[in-house]
Design a protein around this motif. Structure first.
Motif, PDB file in Angstrom:
ATOM      1  N   SER A   2      26.035  12.340  50.207  1.00 48.50           N
ATOM      2  CA  SER A   2      26.727  12.556  51.477  1.00 48.50           C
ATOM      3  C   SER A   2      28.232  12.540  51.276  1.00 48.50           C
ATOM      4  N   GLU A  85      19.295  14.044  43.066  1.00 49.17           N
ATOM      5  CA  GLU A  85      20.225  14.892  43.820  1.00 49.17           C
ATOM      6  C   GLU A  85      19.732  16.332  43.913  1.00 49.17           C
ATOM      7  N   SER A  86      19.252  16.889  42.800  1.00 51.68           N
ATOM      8  CA  SER A  86      18.786  18.276  42.831  1.00 51.68           C
ATOM      9  C   SER A  86      17.504  18.404  43.643  1.00 51.68           C
ATOM     10  N   ALA A  89      18.384  18.415  47.268  1.00 49.11           N
ATOM     11  CA  ALA A  89      19.010  19.696  47.596  1.00 49.11           C
ATOM     12  C   ALA A  89      17.978  20.805  47.743  1.00 49.11           C
ATOM     13  N   ASP A  90      16.847  20.666  47.023  1.00 52.58           N
ATOM     14  CA  ASP A  90      15.771  21.657  47.109  1.00 52.58           C
ATOM     15  C   ASP A  90      14.810  21.381  48.265  1.00 52.58           C
TER      16      ASP A  90
END
Length: 302
Positions: A2, A85-86, A89-90
């Motif tokens: 964030s 994190e990835s 994001a997906d």
């Protein structure tokens, strides 16, 4: 991550260090130190804020007696952080991203090809709840304001399983000659991830994520008495000081107090840390997890 929230990823510390961060609507206090008289710490840790009310806390303890334990711990933490994190994001769930991250951590350590291994304890904080994930004997604990134990992960070790089965008590476990053995670890084709049930955190509950340098030197009641209330960072400093004193003080008798020199990594978290501590929290900044130089500078290293 964030906007405005700062991540911390730390490994191979040469000297004791501590800091405060904002995380999951509360505060996280961090302590990391190599074993007294030792070189670089072989622990690694992560504080990863992910939104207004969510974060991931993790500690990895590179296994002594095996090659490049500190590198294994750092690789595990890096793989966990980048995968979480990835994954988010997906559009994946946080739980799914953490499980994938631990699996990627295992693959990263196996790919070293050196026989290296590490423990890994991960706390998922989301919406006022906590869920624990662990591999090995690093631990996650939750204490109420009065010191009551609300959660403690099981150490994946012969002594940990004996304790769970009632074959030994906590005091006997502290002094057991097999205390150093670990039966499940990151860096194994047979790695097993233990996932706990979600627990609702009350505002003044304290979460502790730590390497075994803490629980091998202080009794559970001693940890609870120090951490149950009071300014989070100052209580954590006292906890670390007590553990370090035990490591460096020769017991007067064989069972007077535990003493096992080791690296020490601790993350403490509280949803409502109090107004005085809130005023001492660093201002929010946006920091990309890959910006290692900024993360290191917060600890006084170039």
């Amino acid at each position: 991550m964030s906007a405005g929230l700062e991540a911390l990823m730390l490994s191979a510390e040469p000297r004791p260090a501590s800091t405060l961060l904002r995380a999951a609507e509360g505060a996280a206090a961090v302590w990391a130190a190599p074993r007294p008289g030792g070189g670089l710490s072989e622990d690694a840790l992560l504080v990863l804020p992910l939104g207004p009310d969510s974060a991931v806390l993790a500690v990895a303890d590179g296994m002594g007696g095996l090659p490049e334990g500190g590198i294994a711990a750092a690789r595990a933490i890096t793989a966990l952080a980048t995968t979480v994190e990835s994954g988010l994001a997906d559009g994946n769930s946080l739980q799914g991203a953490i499980l994938d991250g631990i699996s990627r951590a295992n693959a990263a350590v196996l790919s070293m090809g050196t026989g290296s291994a590490t423990t890994l304890a991960v706390a998922e904080l989301a919406g006022g709840w906590i869920r624990a994930y662990n591999v090995g004997d690093s631990e996650i604990m939750v204490f109420g304001q009065r010191g009551g134990l609300k959660l403690r992960t099981l150490s994946h070790s012969p002594v940990g399983f004996a304790l769970q089965a009632g074959l030994v008590d906590h005091e006997q476990a502290l002094y057991h000659h097999d205390r150093h053995l670990v039966s499940n670890f990151v860096g194994s084709h047979d790695m097993r991830i233990e996932v706990g049930s979600a627990l609702r955190l009350r505002p003044l509950d304290t979460v502790v994520v730590c390497s075994d340098g803490l629980v091998d030197n202080l009794r559970l009641a001693e940890i609870a008495a120090i951490m149950r209330c009071g300014p989070l960072d100052r209580r954590l400093e006292k906890l670390a000081d007590q553990a370090t004193m035990r490591m460096t003080t020769r017991p007067k008798t064989q069972d007077s107090h535990p003493s096992k020199p080791d690296d020490l990594s601790i993350i403490a978290f509280r949803r409502r840390p109090g107004r005085a501590l809130a005023r001492r929290l660093p201002p929010t900044r946006q920091l990309g997890l890959g910006d290692e130089s900024t993360a290191k500078n917060d600890w006084g290293h170039p």
